[in-house]
Design a protein around this motif. Structure first.
Motif, short mmCIF file in Angstrom:
data_model
loop_
_atom_site.label_atom_id
_atom_site.label_comp_id
_atom_site.label_asym_id
_atom_site.label_seq_id
_atom_site.Cartn_x
_atom_site.Cartn_y
_atom_site.Cartn_z
N SER A 38 -71.66 -50.25 -52.17
CA SER A 38 -72.65 -49.88 -51.33
C SER A 38 -73.81 -50.93 -50.83
CB SER A 38 -73.40 -48.63 -51.48
OG SER A 38 -72.59 -47.43 -51.34
N ALA A 51 -73.88 -54.31 -57.08
CA ALA A 51 -74.33 -53.07 -57.37
C ALA A 51 -74.50 -53.04 -58.98
CB ALA A 51 -72.96 -52.03 -57.36
N ARG A 57 -81.56 -46.85 -52.22
CA ARG A 57 -80.56 -46.04 -53.08
C ARG A 57 -81.02 -45.69 -54.36
NH1 ARG A 57 -75.08 -46.45 -53.64
NH2 ARG A 57 -73.97 -47.35 -55.54
N ARG A 58 -80.68 -44.54 -54.74
CA ARG A 58 -81.51 -44.21 -56.07
C ARG A 58 -80.99 -45.17 -57.43
NH1 ARG A 58 -77.57 -40.02 -54.79
NH2 ARG A 58 -76.49 -40.85 -56.66
N ASN A 73 -72.89 -51.43 -66.98
CA ASN A 73 -73.79 -50.97 -65.80
C ASN A 73 -73.65 -49.50 -65.93
OD1 ASN A 73 -71.13 -50.64 -65.10
ND2 ASN A 73 -71.64 -50.42 -63.04
N PRO A 74 -74.70 -48.62 -65.06
CA PRO A 74 -74.97 -47.59 -65.25
C PRO A 74 -73.52 -46.60 -65.17
CG PRO A 74 -76.16 -48.27 -63.56
CD PRO A 74 -75.33 -49.42 -63.96
N CYS A 75 -72.64 -46.71 -64.39
CA CYS A 75 -71.36 -45.80 -64.40
C CYS A 75 -70.29 -46.30 -65.45
CB CYS A 75 -70.87 -45.49 -62.93
SG CYS A 75 -72.11 -45.01 -61.86
N GLU A 133 -68.34 -49.01 -66.03
CA GLU A 133 -67.16 -49.85 -65.61
C GLU A 133 -67.20 -51.15 -65.80
OE1 GLU A 133 -68.88 -48.01 -63.59
OE2 GLU A 133 -69.35 -49.23 -61.44
N THR A 148 -66.60 -45.36 -56.93
CA THR A 148 -66.42 -45.41 -55.55
C THR A 148 -66.98 -44.14 -55.04
OG1 THR A 148 -64.21 -44.45 -55.43
CG2 THR A 148 -64.27 -46.59 -55.67
N GLY A 149 -68.05 -43.53 -55.56
CA GLY A 149 -68.65 -42.36 -55.28
C GLY A 149 -68.85 -42.22 -53.72
N THR A 150 -69.39 -43.21 -53.12
CA THR A 150 -69.57 -43.17 -51.58
C THR A 150 -68.64 -43.75 -50.80
OG1 THR A 150 -72.05 -43.41 -52.55
CG2 THR A 150 -71.83 -43.38 -50.16
N ILE A 151 -68.22 -45.03 -51.45
CA ILE A 151 -67.48 -45.68 -50.21
C ILE A 151 -66.20 -45.09 -50.06
CG2 ILE A 151 -68.52 -47.91 -50.60
CD1 ILE A 151 -66.15 -48.72 -52.58
N1 UDP Z 1 -75.10 -47.37 -58.44
C1 UDP Z 1 -76.39 -47.20 -58.30
N2 UDP Z 1 -76.93 -45.89 -58.13
C2 UDP Z 1 -76.24 -44.98 -57.22
C3 UDP Z 1 -74.65 -44.91 -57.54
C4 UDP Z 1 -74.21 -46.20 -57.79
O1 UDP Z 1 -76.94 -48.12 -58.79
O2 UDP Z 1 -76.51 -44.03 -57.00
C5 UDP Z 1 -74.40 -48.41 -59.15
C6 UDP Z 1 -73.99 -48.16 -60.37
O3 UDP Z 1 -73.95 -49.67 -61.10
C7 UDP Z 1 -72.33 -47.90 -60.32
C8 UDP Z 1 -72.12 -48.76 -59.09
O4 UDP Z 1 -73.14 -48.65 -58.15
O5 UDP Z 1 -71.86 -48.21 -61.45
C9 UDP Z 1 -70.80 -48.37 -58.52
O6 UDP Z 1 -70.77 -46.91 -58.25
P1 UDP Z 1 -70.04 -46.49 -57.13
O7 UDP Z 1 -68.74 -46.95 -57.05
O8 UDP Z 1 -70.09 -45.01 -57.18
O9 UDP Z 1 -70.84 -47.00 -55.84
P2 UDP Z 1 -70.67 -47.01 -54.24
O10 UDP Z 1 -70.29 -48.49 -53.75
O11 UDP Z 1 -69.22 -46.18 -53.79
O12 UDP Z 1 -71.74 -46.42 -53.48
#
Ligand code: UDP
Length: 565
Positions: free
Chosen positions: A65, A80, A154-155, A262-264, A266, A415-418
């Motif tokens: 993101s 990220a 972003r949070r 990192n936070p999640c 991986e 990949t919560g959002t993407i």
């Molecule tokens: N992350 C973050 N804040 C959020 C969600 C994700 O800082 O609210 C960071 C965190 O390091 C996480 C990484 O983004 O491990 C990847 O998360 P995700 O794949 O869900 O993110 P996306 O790219 O889908 O938004």
């Protein structure tokens, strides 16, 4: 005109699109900005921009993101994942807190090990008083994150790791027992091989003060393990982070050890390293064989991996990091984390149950193909543009590599959002439900049924009005009179045996350089023994970490505290 789902439109509008920006313009902005780096290597940036645009706009590949949100801005921060060290001094703790705020402001998430901090009650030289311990400082970090998040794109998210041999381990394991604290943190216990051995042998285990490396007390290893299992059963945390497994896979041991992901969870990183992630949507890589069954198109996969590796390398080149220490550490190893999403839907499209040996093997095969091709591309870029600066001291020369642009190439992100933007299932998770109800901005409730599942039923001639209604109602086909195979292919996360979750996690990990984000779901009536079994299985199968979630455990907790398993 790009065709996006209503969910994707909503997400993009909420946080990603600039004023007057359409999704097309967003993807153009990102593609142009990232392709800009090609010019520095005498390549055709316009041609690269067009290739990247097609990749993004078709939902075939998306970067994490921050890259989508910040590309094109002055001093754009595009990664990220970050890990910061915390030194055992007041100045060190608050320096890192400041660094954390700056990273959160830029859209990144941070992981830390609190293991170097002296335990609660230990002597503080400067004041002659007693230390308040790692967990007390985690609360300060949490509050700072909460405050900074109001102004950030972003949070901010955090990971806290505490080594299992830290004297404050019991306080750490139960730190989130109250539900209104540490909400900006994920917790993982840093597990060592010695600890797992002690648990298996029912042996005693020493807790060590990191300040002077002396044992403080000895406890039965089982006591720690059982509490960990109990807390994970109660509310899904802490997770486990297998320090020795992770460090065995360290590509640059000369630069230091991994202490935290990192936070999640991986992406294990060295102190001050950052990593940019990107994910390939597998459901866009299918080909129909003479109008017959679909299969994964190897050629498309190869082409996508090569482009994605180039893209992520460009991100490192043009990224503007929030701290000089991060710039230095990141440029030394140039880690990228290419992964996959849409795996569960790929299985449905291929008529495979997630919980099957065939699907587990396919996961392994896909990640082997992705990592092999990504390494080949990284070696090629290394030849053209130079290897990552720490290459000579890394594991690669010993393995026969002459060049490598990146110390790591693959990671599987949540990949919560993407995945919502790309319109596919997230990461390597099974479908959570076949229908989701969400509240839209004006307060109405809208139920959306998973289109891949619906199509699957339609193709089998099984999509009746009654089936449709039941899916919308229950989000599952488990209670319907459908062929067993169909029910297995459409099984959702909580209907899949925990052992299969672990098998998929381990299969994905087998060929992934970094870690894999995945939750092992357990049914509501799972026991503590079930949780313990998952932990052992994940460890024995070489996973770098594991997180469980027992169905409805968090809701239940609010109502009845102190429930036991
Ligand atoms: N992350 C973050 N804040 C959020 C969600 C994700 O800082 O609210 C960071 C965190 O390091 C996480 C990484 O983004 O491990 C990847 O998360 P995700 O794949 O869900 O993110 P996306 O790219 O889908 O938004």
């Amino acid at each position: 005109m790009i065709l996006l789902s209503p969910e994707a439109e909503t997400v993009l509008r909420a946080r990603y699109l600039r004023e007057d920006e359409t999704p097309e313009l967003l993807f153009r902005r990102v593609a142009d900005y990232i392709a800009g780096a090609e010019a520095g290597y005498g390549q055709n940036a316009a041609q690269a921009a067009q290739a990247y645009y097609e990749l993004l706009a078709s939902g075939t590949f998306l970067p994490n993101s921050p890259a989508l949100i910040n590309a094109g801005k002055p001093k754009a921060q595009l990664a990220a994942c970050f890990v910061l060290p915390i030194e055992d001094s007041l100045a060190g703790i608050f320096d890192t807190l400041k660094h954390t705020a700056l990273i959160h402001q830029s859209g990144g998430g941070t992981g830390f090990s609190f293991s170097r901090l002296r335990p609660e009650g230990a002597r503080v030289g400067a004041t002659g008083g007693a230390a308040s311990g790692p967990v007390s400082f985690m609360h300060i970090y949490d509050l700072a994150t909460q405050v900074v998040k109001q102004g950030a794109a972003r949070r901010g998210a955090n990971m806290a790791v505490l080594r299992v041999d830290h004297p404050d381990i019991f306080t750490f394991i139960t730190a989130k027992r109250r539900h209104d604290v540490l909400n900006n943190f994920n917790l993982s216990v840093g597990i060592t091989d010695a600890f797992m051995e002690a648990v298996k042998q029912q042996a005693d285990f020493e807790l060590i003060n990191p300040q002077n490396h002396t044992p403080v007390r000895t406890v039965p290893a089982r006591e720690i393990f059982d509490l960990l299992v109990q807390m994970a059963w109660e509310n899904g945390e802490p997770g486990l982070f297998f320090l020795d497994i992770v460090n065995k896979a360290n590509p640059t041991p000369a630069l230091g050890l991994f202490e935290s992901p990192n936070p999640c969870s991986e992406q294990p990183l060295l102190p001050y390293e950052s990593c940019v992630l990107g994910s390939i949507n597998l459901t866009r890589l299918l080909t129909a064989n003479k109008g017959q069954r679909v299969s994964l198109d190897k050629h498309k996969l190869t082409r996508t991996v090569r482009l994605a590796v180039r893209f992520l390398n460009n991100v490192i080149d043009i990224n503007s990091y929030p701290l000089p220490e991060v710039t230095e550490a990141t440029r030394k190893t140039r880690k990228i984390g290419l992964g996959i999403m849409g795996l569960a839907e790929l299985f449905i499209l291929l008529d495979l149950p997630y919980a099957s040996q065939e699907a587990v093997q396919l996961t392994k095969d896909i990640m082997q193909a992705v990592t092999t091709e990504a390494r080949a591309m990284s070696a090629e870029l290394g030849r053209e543009r130079g290897s990552f600066p720490a290459f000579a001291d890394s594991i690669y020369p010993r393995q026969g590599y002459e060049h490598m642009r990146n110390a790591t190439v693959t990671t599987i992100a949540p990949t919560g959002t993407i995945s919502i933007i790309a319109g596919c299932s997230s990461g390597i998770e099974p479908l959570f439900a076949l229908a989701l109800t969400r509240r839209v901005l004006d307060g109405r409730l809208i139920t959306s049924v998973n289109p891949v599942a619906v199509n699957y039923l339609r193709q089998q001639g099984l999509l009746t009005q009654a089936v449709n209604e039941q899916i919308a109602l229950a989000g599952s086909v488990a209670g319907l009179a459908l062929p067993d195979r169909v029910k297995r292919v459409l099984a959702t996360a909580h209907e899949i045996e925990p052992a299969w979750h672990v098998a998929q996690l381990a299969a994905a990990q087998a060929y992934t350089d970094n870690g894999v984000s995945k939750t092992v779901n357990l049914p509501k009536d799972a026991t503590c023994e079930d949780v313990a079994r998952v932990f052992f299985a994940a460890y024995d199968q070489g996973c770098k970490g594991v997180t469980v979630y027992r169905d409805a455990s968090r809701d239940e907790q609010v109502l009845s505290h102190g429930v036991g398993c």
